[in-house]
Structures are given as C-alpha cells and as structure tokens.
Motif scaffolding. Structure first.
Motif, short mmCIF file in Angstrom:
data_model
loop_
_atom_site.label_atom_id
_atom_site.label_comp_id
_atom_site.label_asym_id
_atom_site.label_seq_id
_atom_site.Cartn_x
_atom_site.Cartn_y
_atom_site.Cartn_z
N SER A 221 58.48 -56.58 94.91
CA SER A 221 58.14 -56.04 93.60
C SER A 221 57.33 -57.04 92.79
O SER A 221 56.36 -56.67 92.10
CB SER A 221 59.42 -55.66 92.85
N LEU A 222 57.72 -58.30 92.86
CA LEU A 222 56.94 -59.35 92.19
C LEU A 222 55.50 -59.38 92.70
O LEU A 222 54.56 -59.55 91.91
CB LEU A 222 57.60 -60.70 92.43
N LEU A 223 55.33 -59.21 94.00
CA LEU A 223 53.98 -59.21 94.56
C LEU A 223 53.17 -58.03 94.02
O LEU A 223 51.97 -58.16 93.72
CB LEU A 223 54.05 -59.16 96.08
N SER A 224 53.80 -56.87 93.88
CA SER A 224 53.11 -55.71 93.30
C SER A 224 52.62 -56.02 91.90
O SER A 224 51.53 -55.59 91.49
CB SER A 224 54.04 -54.49 93.28
N GLU A 225 53.41 -56.79 91.16
CA GLU A 225 52.98 -57.16 89.81
C GLU A 225 51.84 -58.17 89.83
O GLU A 225 50.89 -58.07 89.05
CB GLU A 225 54.17 -57.73 89.05
N ILE A 226 51.93 -59.14 90.72
CA ILE A 226 50.88 -60.17 90.78
C ILE A 226 49.51 -59.56 91.08
O ILE A 226 48.50 -59.95 90.50
CB ILE A 226 51.26 -61.23 91.84
N VAL A 227 49.49 -58.57 91.99
CA VAL A 227 48.20 -57.97 92.36
C VAL A 227 47.85 -56.79 91.46
O VAL A 227 46.80 -56.18 91.63
CB VAL A 227 48.20 -57.51 93.84
N ASP A 262 54.48 -54.71 82.71
CA ASP A 262 53.20 -54.50 82.02
C ASP A 262 52.03 -54.74 82.97
O ASP A 262 50.88 -54.75 82.53
CB ASP A 262 53.12 -55.48 80.83
N LEU A 263 52.33 -54.91 84.26
CA LEU A 263 51.30 -55.28 85.22
C LEU A 263 50.93 -54.17 86.20
O LEU A 263 49.76 -54.01 86.56
CB LEU A 263 51.73 -56.53 85.99
N VAL A 264 51.92 -53.43 86.70
CA VAL A 264 51.59 -52.36 87.64
C VAL A 264 50.83 -51.27 86.91
O VAL A 264 51.05 -51.02 85.71
CB VAL A 264 52.86 -51.79 88.33
N ARG A 265 49.93 -50.63 87.64
CA ARG A 265 49.02 -49.66 87.01
C ARG A 265 49.34 -48.24 87.46
O ARG A 265 49.86 -48.02 88.56
CB ARG A 265 47.58 -50.00 87.37
N LYS A 266 48.98 -47.30 86.61
CA LYS A 266 49.14 -45.89 86.94
C LYS A 266 47.79 -45.36 87.40
O LYS A 266 46.77 -45.53 86.72
CB LYS A 266 49.66 -45.11 85.74
N LEU A 463 48.49 -67.43 87.11
CA LEU A 463 47.92 -66.26 86.44
C LEU A 463 48.38 -66.12 84.99
O LEU A 463 47.82 -65.30 84.24
CB LEU A 463 48.29 -65.00 87.22
N GLY A 464 49.43 -66.87 84.61
CA GLY A 464 49.96 -66.74 83.26
C GLY A 464 50.60 -65.40 83.02
O GLY A 464 50.51 -64.83 81.92
N PHE A 465 51.30 -64.87 84.04
CA PHE A 465 51.83 -63.50 83.99
C PHE A 465 53.29 -63.41 83.55
O PHE A 465 53.85 -62.31 83.52
CB PHE A 465 51.71 -62.85 85.38
N GLU A 466 53.94 -64.52 83.24
CA GLU A 466 55.38 -64.46 83.00
C GLU A 466 55.76 -63.42 81.96
O GLU A 466 56.68 -62.61 82.16
CB GLU A 466 55.91 -65.84 82.57
N ASP A 467 55.06 -63.39 80.85
CA ASP A 467 55.43 -62.50 79.76
C ASP A 467 55.13 -61.04 80.06
O ASP A 467 55.61 -60.14 79.36
CB ASP A 467 54.70 -62.90 78.48
N ARG A 468 54.32 -60.79 81.10
CA ARG A 468 53.97 -59.41 81.44
C ARG A 468 54.82 -58.85 82.60
O ARG A 468 54.69 -57.68 82.94
CB ARG A 468 52.49 -59.34 81.80
#
Length: 530
Positions: A221-227, A262-266, A463-468
């Motif tokens: 799931s984390l990987l899905s967010e990273i990409v 806030d990272l995965v897209r629709k 990526l600075g993604f922690e907050d997202r």
C-alpha cells in the motif's frame, strides 16, 4: 491464564501461550478423561497382547515382552531414539510442540498416567525446555526422534535450556523441585508416537505467516502511494468480479489502509472526466504488475494460510497416537494416526505461498531502486551524492540472494518419501522437514521485507510525502523512522536492516485497528480461518 482440555485449542490460544507468556491450566473434565483412560487401559491390558505395552516396536512387534520388563522397554525406547542431530530447535518451537503434545493427551485416548500431564504442564508454565534437535523425523510413525528428546527430559535425563545454557535435565528439575516422570504403562511410546513436532512448528509458522501477510499489505500500500497509482486496481468492483475470498479480502484491506491517502489517484478524475489530448502520456495508464496485481498475488497467499490454519488446527486437536485407547467403546485400536501427511502437504503449500510473498517484495524493492522504472526516485534511493554515495545498493543483494534461497527451499518435501525401519515405514510424510524448511523461508522473508521497508521510508523522505500518506501508512512510517532515522551518508547497513526486521518480526507488534482490528501476529486471515 489459558484453560486447555475443555474445548478445541485455537491459534489465538497458542499466540497467547507462546508470545504473551500465558500460563495454562488443565480443565477438570480433561483431567478426569486422562485418569479414566489410564485406569481403563491398565485393566484392559491384563492378559491381552497390545502393541507397545507387551510387544516390541515397529518391525519387532512380533516379540512378546514379559511383564517384569515392560517398564524397562519404555525407557529403552526413549533412550535409543534420542539420536537427534543438527542445530537445537529454537525454544519457541519446543514450547509449541509441548503444548501440542499435551493437547493430544487431554483428549483422553492415549492411556498415559496423569503424572505425564502434570509434569508436562509444569514444564510449559515454567519455560523448561528440553534440548531437541532439528534432524531426526521422517514424520510417519510420529516425530519419534525429536519427541524422544522431550520424553528424555521428562524422565530427568539429557539436557535442557537453563538461562541460555544447556545443562543436565536432572539439575533443572531439582532446581524447580520437580520429580522426574516414572513409566507406569506406555508413557514412552505415547510421548513419542505423534505429529506434535511438525504441528508445533507449523503453528508458529502460521502465526508468522499471518504477520508477514499484514506487513506485505502495508508495504504494498505504501508503494501505491509513492508512485501515486490509480485506486481501481484494489477496488471492490474489480476484485469482486473474481470469486476468490483471499483476493477480495486483500483488496478490502488495501482500501482500508489507503482510504484517507492524499496520494493515490482516481481514474475518473484524471482520465475519464476530462478529455485527454496528448498522444504520448507521461504517466503510466496502468502500473507494473508488482503494484497493480497485489490482490491477485497476495490473495492466494491469504487463502493458503487460511487452509493451512484449518488443517493444522484439526491435527493439533486430534489424537495422533498408535494405538488409540477408546474407553467408551471398551477397546484399543491399532492404525496410523501418527502419519503426518496432512501437515506435510500444508507446510509445503505454505512455504510456496510465503516464497511468492518474498518474490513480490523483491520485485517491489527492485522497482523502487531502479530509477529507469519508477522515474521519480534517484538510483538505489540514494539520498546522498550520486556517484559518491551508494544508498540501498548493497542491501538489494541481500534481498535478491535471500529470495533465491527461498525459491530453492520451496521444492516440496511431501513427495520425498524414503522407506526405512526395515521397510515397516515404507511410505512416510517428511512433515517435520517440511515444517522446519517453511520456518526458514519465513525467517528469510522477514529479511527481505526489512530491506524493502527500509528502502520505502527512504523514498518517502526523498519525495517529502509523509504528510500526504494515509493515516495508517504514516503511523507505520513513523514507527520505522523511530528505529532508523533518515540517512544520506553511507554506513553499515546490517544494523539498520536488523532493527527493522526485529520490529516487524516481534509478535507484539500491532497494525492499526482500521486495517484488521487485531494483532499483526493473528492477522487478517482469521476472518477466513474462523
């Protein structure tokens, strides 16, 4: 306190006993069953020929043993089969096999004296562990050699673990004011003739497998967010089109983990609800399989764990002795309940499933490390200076080589029968070998996941993604970062990987309730297994 003998023992019971140090107590009904069965056998065996009481063993069963030698026969059996070799089995597995053997006796069909149950319970509750070795069982007439070492400890001989050292059993029993077991009738054969080693190891394997599945779900799931992947690959609509419960559960759990990301897209927002005019799209329309096909890959792992749980717990709650003492029917039945085929096959399936889980983790790791694949991270997720620093490059070799070892270990034991025992045991299960190799695959997989998770949190920082991140992912990220702070300079990686490995391996680790609602060690497959 866990009461045993009043019902079927469960995987949760084992978890509490093995990893939460719950003491056990024997239900009064079970104590009565054991006493009544022994009394029945003592009377029934008079002037009757019964295997293993007044006969020799195995192919020498045609030899009658005189009454005055019958107790010595049991001691001879125990001592002669204490032939184990190889490394000592870790004490968590020894404790598990002791609980499994005790549970068999509490069915009241083994004909053991109540002293056996009392002393075995004392060993379990006081963490008294006989030294038992990895090599010795073919899993057919039970786990004879390993269980002989258990019996040896109970009669006050051999060696035991005490304060991290191997010391004579007699000293340990004396220190605990315990009296060694005396043979009353058939205690030697009853202790040795069963599948308790393979099932004990199997139970620990199941607990760890469920834990690994949870961590694989989180890392995927984390990987899905990273990409910043699209969310439809784990959608209910897509996954319910296939009728596999494991796939549907994995997808549902990914939805729970990622629900507030806030990272995965629709896909509707990016590709359906607006006109796409570009001839060549910068972003992938579909992610690589190691990202997009997680429900289809981990779903069979989920289902395999659930199936293995059902089979192993059936075996543990069965009577795997020979012969079976049936007080209610007033007879003794000879056969082969000690044969470990059920456990052997399930452990082979489990190690294949966990190997596939490690392969998924390795492919996801490779995606993170290869900048030409992910197009958003530096090579080897190197947060230092490219060319001068090396990032996670060295750690990848560990994951790759370990997965290769898992793939070799995954060759089945179930079909490797070798006749022995003067061909009396002409077809055997090799169930204990299968269970032990599975435990090695599980240990290896923790190493692979540790490398992957360490790489993942480095990627999040780059990526600075922690907050997202989703709230679940962010909590896991913070837990791991507390163990290993972000690093840019090269340093010794072994300790960093080991800290992550020990954290995710610890049975007390809990994933957030929004994921599975229970400890990671008991994990999501409980829904199917129950």
């Amino acid at each position: 306190m866990t009461t045993v003998g009043n019902r079927s023992i469960t995987l949760e019971d084992f978890y509490q006993i093995l990893f939460k140090d719950n003491a056990i107590e024997i239900s009064p009904a079970a104590q009565k069953r054991v006493s009544d069965c022994f009394a029945f056998l003592l009377d029934f065996a008079k002037e009757k020929l019964i295997y293993g009481i007044n006969t020799g063993f195995g192919p020498m069963a045609q030899y009658r043993i005189d009454e005055h030698e019958q107790a010595q026969l049991q001691y001879n059996l125990i001592r002669s089969h204490c032939a184990g070799q190889g490394k000592p089995i870790d004490t968590v597995y020894v404790k598990a096999l002791m609980v499994a053997r005790l549970n068999t006796f509490l069915r009241g069909k083994s004909g053991v004296h109540p002293d056996v149950v009392a002393l075995l319970t004392a060993f379990i509750n006081r963490d008294i562990f006989p030294v038992i070795f990895e090599h010795g069982s073919v899993g057919a007439s039970g786990d004879l050699v390993q269980l002989a070492h258990l019996a040896l400890g109970l009669i006050g001989e051999g060696k035991m673990w005490h304060e991290g050292r191997q010391v004579p059993a007699s000293e340990v029993l004396a220190a605990h004011n315990l009296t060694p077991l005396s043979v009353h009738l058939r205690e030697g054969l009853a202790l040795m003739n069963g599948t308790s080693v393979m099932t004990g190891i199997g139970v620990v394997n199941l607990i760890h497998s469920r834990n690994l599945l949870n961590w694989s779900l989180v890392s995927s799931s984390l990987l899905s967010e990273i990409v910043e992947s699209y969310d439809d690959h784990y959608s209910a609509e897509l996954n319910e089109a296939k009728h596999h419960p494991g796939q549907q559960q994995v997808a549902a759990q990914m939805r729970a983990i990622l629900q507030d990301s806030d990272l995965v897209r629709k896909r509707h927002e990016h590709l359906y609800d607006k006109k796409v005019t570009a001839d060549v799209l910068e972003d992938k329309v579909q992610e690589f399989y190691s990202i997009r096909c997680v429900p289809q890959i981990l779903g069979p792992v989920y289902d395999t764990i659930a199936s293995a749980t059902t089979v192993v717990m059936h075996e543990i709650n069965s009577v795997s002795d020979n012969p079976i003492i049936d007080k209610d029917k007033g007879s003794v039945y000879h056969g082969g309940n000690f044969h470990g085929d059920y456990v052997s096959l399930e452990m082979d399936k489990l190690k294949i499933a966990i190997t596939k889980l490690s392969m998924l983790a390795e492919r996801q790791l490779n995606f993170l490390l290869n900048n030409k694949l992910n197009n958003k991270l530096p090579p080897f997720v190197n947060l230092g200076r490219l060319g001068f620093n090396l990032g996670m490059q060295g750690a990848q070799f560990v994951a790759t080589s370990t997965v290769a070892e898992n793939q070799t270990f995954s060759f089945p034991m179930y079909v490797h029968s070798i006749p022995n025992n003067n061909d009396n045991q002409d077809i055997v299960s090799m169930g204990t070998n299968s269970a032990q190799i599975t435990s090695k695959v599980i240990e290896n997989t923790y190493q692979v996941l540790a490398v992957q998770l360490l790489t993942t949190i480095q990627a999040v920082d780059y990526l600075g993604f922690e907050d997202r991140l989703s709230s679940v992912s962010r909590e896991v990220y913070q837990q791991l970062r507390a163990l290993v702070p972000v690093f840019t300079e090269d340093g010794i990686m072994t300790e960093k990987i080991l800290k992550i490995k020990e954290f995710i391996q610890a049975e007390h680790v809990q994933l957030p309730a929004s994921v599975v609602g229970q400890p990671a060690a008991v994990a999501a497959t409980e829904l199917v297994a129950s």
